[in-house]
Design an enzyme around this catalytic site. Sequence first.
Site, short mmCIF file in Angstrom:
data_model
loop_
_atom_site.label_atom_id
_atom_site.label_comp_id
_atom_site.label_asym_id
_atom_site.label_seq_id
_atom_site.Cartn_x
_atom_site.Cartn_y
_atom_site.Cartn_z
N PRO A 9 0.80 -1.22 0.00
CA PRO A 9 0.00 0.00 0.00
C PRO A 9 0.84 1.28 0.00
O PRO A 9 1.63 1.50 0.91
CB PRO A 9 -0.82 -0.12 1.28
CG PRO A 9 -0.09 -1.07 2.15
CD PRO A 9 0.67 -1.98 1.24
N GLU A 10 0.67 2.05 -1.03
CA GLU A 10 1.23 3.39 -1.07
C GLU A 10 0.07 4.37 -1.09
O GLU A 10 -1.07 3.98 -0.83
CB GLU A 10 2.13 3.56 -2.30
CG GLU A 10 3.30 2.58 -2.34
CD GLU A 10 4.21 2.78 -3.53
OE1 GLU A 10 4.32 3.92 -4.02
OE2 GLU A 10 4.81 1.80 -4.00
#
Length: 271
Positions: A9-10
Amino acid sequence: MPCDHLNVPELPEVETVVRTVTPRLLGREIRQARFYSRLVLRGDAAKTAARLRGRCIESVRRHGKFILMDLSGGLTLAIHLGMTGGLLWNAEPGPHARAVFDLDAGRLVYDDPRQFGRIELGASLPERAARLGPDALEVGAEEFAARLAMRRGRIKPLLLNQAFLRGLGNIYADESLFGARIHPLASVARLGPARVRRLYAAIQEVLRAAVEAGGSSISDYVDADGRAGSFQVQHQVYGREGAPCARCGTPIRRIVVGQRGTHYCPKCQRA
DNA sequence: ATCGGTACCTGCACGC
DNA sequence: TGCGTGCAGGTACCGA
């Protein structure tokens, strides 16, 4: 079943999570919270659960890669997904469930195989979140340029530095540099104004496109209730070592920068 | 401030 | 088939 949140997750993935869970969480009351990992939860599990009980979720927002929930009574629950964290809605807690929040309607499960994620409860956002740089999607072009001008070193590690800019991770750093045609090892001090502008524009475009697509790959961070996965954004360089560059056909190269896999086109991105 | 290294974890791909 | 090894990368921390 849901969730192989295999993708890291960015900013776009966290934004997608926030957008998905917000309508389900807003106004809900936390009936009970349970924590199963000493690594993930910062602080005492019993005390944290007691402080959470009976509070309402008043807002949900993103702060870089943090998910922040403002609760009634002036508390903020901060969740960082680390590398393998994900939020599941109305799911049965699996072997990697690290926290479960039972609400007056529904249940939120924090799942995280590797336990790099963090959950903490405080009066406001945690100090380590507060001292980060401006959000990559909120920063203006001039502020970006001004902050860049105060830095030295190579561009890729700087883009990953959350104290410089919050939200970019390894994938979108590579994609942004490709979009701006800048070599990942390029010296920050030697980036002229034109390249800085290009880099800013590329970051905005890459992030916005990814957010629009609902994150980098499978969008089922929260899809325990059976929504089909969304389409995937086509990465231009990340994970494409040896494959032809979409612009010039040159094989994409992979090097290691600051211990991280780094993908770029050796022809389009000159040092 | 930057740089390079380590550590934290676990699932998975890979090679023999 | 089975097992060992290495890799993945967000963040914190260390010493230089």
